[in-house]
Design a protein around this motif. Sequence first.
Motif, PDB file in Angstrom:
ATOM      1  N   LEU A 121       0.763  -1.103  -0.048  1.00  0.00           N
ATOM      2  CA  LEU A 121      -0.153  -0.095   0.130  1.00  0.00           C
ATOM      3  C   LEU A 121       0.902   1.113   0.016  1.00  0.00           C
ATOM      4  N   PRO A 122       0.338   2.499  -0.115  1.00  0.00           N
ATOM      5  CA  PRO A 122       1.276   3.735  -0.285  1.00  0.00           C
ATOM      6  C   PRO A 122       1.965   3.858   0.941  1.00  0.00           C
ATOM      7  N   ASP A 123       1.507   3.444   2.057  1.00  0.00           N
ATOM      8  CA  ASP A 123       2.205   3.624   3.193  1.00  0.00           C
ATOM      9  C   ASP A 123       2.953   2.429   3.879  1.00  0.00           C
ATOM     10  N   THR A 124       3.277   1.447   2.849  1.00  0.00           N
ATOM     11  CA  THR A 124       3.838   0.210   3.252  1.00  0.00           C
ATOM     12  C   THR A 124       5.444   0.558   3.238  1.00  0.00           C
ATOM     13  N   GLY A 125       6.190   0.232   4.283  1.00  0.00           N
ATOM     14  CA  GLY A 125       7.625   0.314   4.256  1.00  0.00           C
ATOM     15  C   GLY A 125       8.314  -0.782   3.756  1.00  0.00           C
ATOM     16  N   VAL A 126       9.238  -1.526   4.655  1.00  0.00           N
ATOM     17  CA  VAL A 126       9.661  -2.788   4.413  1.00  0.00           C
ATOM     18  C   VAL A 126       8.784  -3.762   4.094  1.00  0.00           C
ATOM     19  N   HIS A 127       8.737  -4.642   2.977  1.00  0.00           N
ATOM     20  CA  HIS A 127       7.813  -5.842   2.623  1.00  0.00           C
ATOM     21  C   HIS A 127       8.695  -7.015   2.717  1.00  0.00           C
ATOM     22  N   PRO A 128       8.010  -8.301   2.473  1.00  0.00           N
ATOM     23  CA  PRO A 128       8.597  -9.416   2.464  1.00  0.00           C
ATOM     24  C   PRO A 128       9.702 -10.049   1.752  1.00  0.00           C
ATOM     25  N   HIS A 129       9.520  -9.350   0.480  1.00  0.00           N
ATOM     26  CA  HIS A 129      10.898  -9.647  -0.496  1.00  0.00           C
ATOM     27  C   HIS A 129      12.109  -8.804  -0.426  1.00  0.00           C
ATOM     28  N   VAL A 130      11.914  -8.004   0.685  1.00  0.00           N
ATOM     29  CA  VAL A 130      13.282  -7.039   1.123  1.00  0.00           C
ATOM     30  C   VAL A 130      13.772  -7.461   2.350  1.00  0.00           C
ATOM     31  N   PRO A 131      14.441  -8.709   2.546  1.00  0.00           N
ATOM     32  CA  PRO A 131      14.703  -9.211   3.948  1.00  0.00           C
ATOM     33  C   PRO A 131      15.705  -8.322   4.552  1.00  0.00           C
ATOM     34  N   GLN A 132      16.688  -7.703   3.553  1.00  0.00           N
ATOM     35  CA  GLN A 132      17.750  -7.007   4.071  1.00  0.00           C
ATOM     36  C   GLN A 132      17.046  -5.661   4.756  1.00  0.00           C
ATOM     37  N   GLY A 133      15.961  -5.315   4.571  1.00  0.00           N
ATOM     38  CA  GLY A 133      15.321  -4.026   4.980  1.00  0.00           C
ATOM     39  C   GLY A 133      15.180  -3.812   6.406  1.00  0.00           C
ATOM     40  N   TYR A 134      15.140  -4.784   7.015  1.00  0.00           N
ATOM     41  CA  TYR A 134      15.088  -4.805   8.674  1.00  0.00           C
ATOM     42  C   TYR A 134      16.527  -4.792   9.282  1.00  0.00           C
TER      43      TYR A 134
END
Length: 454
Positions: free
Chosen positions: A49-62
């Motif tokens: 959604l527009p307010d989504t940050g890190v999402h499942p296919h970006v594991p390095q995002g954490y």
Amino acid sequence: MPENQHSSTPAARWERAVVVGGGYAGLVTARALADHFTEVLVLERDPVLPDTGVHPHVPQGYHAHALLARGGEVLEDLFPGLRAELAGEGAPVFDYGERISFLLPTGYAPTDPVGVRIQTFTRDELERRLRQRVSALPAVRIVPAAHCETVTASAPGRLDRVRYRTEDADTTEITADLVVDASGRSTSVDRWLTDARLPASPKNVIKSKITYTSACYVRPPRDQQDFDIAYQMAFAPDVPRGGVVLAVERDRWMCSLFGVDEHVPPNDDEGYLDFAQSLGTPRLAEQIKRGTREGEIHRYTNTGNAWRLHHKNARWPERLVAVGDALCVFNPVYGQGLTVAALEAQLLGRLLHRHRSGGLDGLSRAYQRAAARVIQVPWTMATSSDLMWAPTRHPLPARFAHWYNQQVFALAVHDPSVWARFVRVLNMTAPPALLFRPAVLAKVVRRALTRRRS
């Protein structure tokens, strides 16, 4: 929300661009494309959604992310007011020299101003803000939960027809004036090329042996520190452990611990703190003890360097370009990936502007050649260090770079001018040649000769 400047949809030269991948690199690239295309379609495989940050296919995002000073400048140009917007959420802006506790292998770096301003925040918050900005652009349409099945040719010598499937299983095929592969390290570009009877591009891979474990901590009320970053770098062969803690938005610390080979940071609270306490700097452990963990402790092990050498592919097709991790993956310990992706988006925008009167033929290869020049310096810096973790067979250029870095570090802890030069190179606001100017080179040679005599 501040308005995006430069977005000139009414004067767009071409009809449609498709961006495969709606993560950080895809969003930044979509912003650059919005100045040149009537429609920019972004295909994102996660249901964002527009307010989504890190999402499942970006594991390095954490994990902790660094946006180098050069990257910050580019993002501010593409998204005016972004820095102030993040600062409003509590993401600090500061001089790299004054507000960082940097433990080099030779001691602590000076804390004098260096004239290089940076900002720290979580990848989650950055990506959320970018997605909101890009979603609001009239030219851009983000399609969530969209799986790109393939990219094929509408005419010989190009790859410009995209087939994708959405969450409701509908399949759509569209032809674009330009296709951007921003699908990350799991890109299917090799299959797209071979299915079109084109050769896959050669690939340069330098494996990294580093494992990351990261967690976010809420700071205690009225917490005051004399730093916004505390960092211990790992350095072959004697410093196999490192870590970083960043002051980020909403009064939190983002902490990442990393280790080489068997030095794997644990993902339980007790083990995590023990690992932090084993570092040469006490600052990370202090903040872990004082803070309250928010969310899970995440581990990430896929940290190698991989560069798809599309610029060396003599049969690289028209109308297809690659950005971000789909083009080059960097070991995240050096904090280069976000900045390089922003520079690639900026580069693509500039090339599109130059091609406005002459069409898009030739742009894809021109872009890949120019992108290779953007990548070369950070790639060399990252891989030269990673190669030195191998027990034997260190290439001569890597050995020299490693030796020279040792000399620079030894000088930097006592010489603020050398440290300031290193900071500028590290933040990609100056070329590496700055560290080989006579003023520095003479000091390196003098130190080496003095040590040799003693």
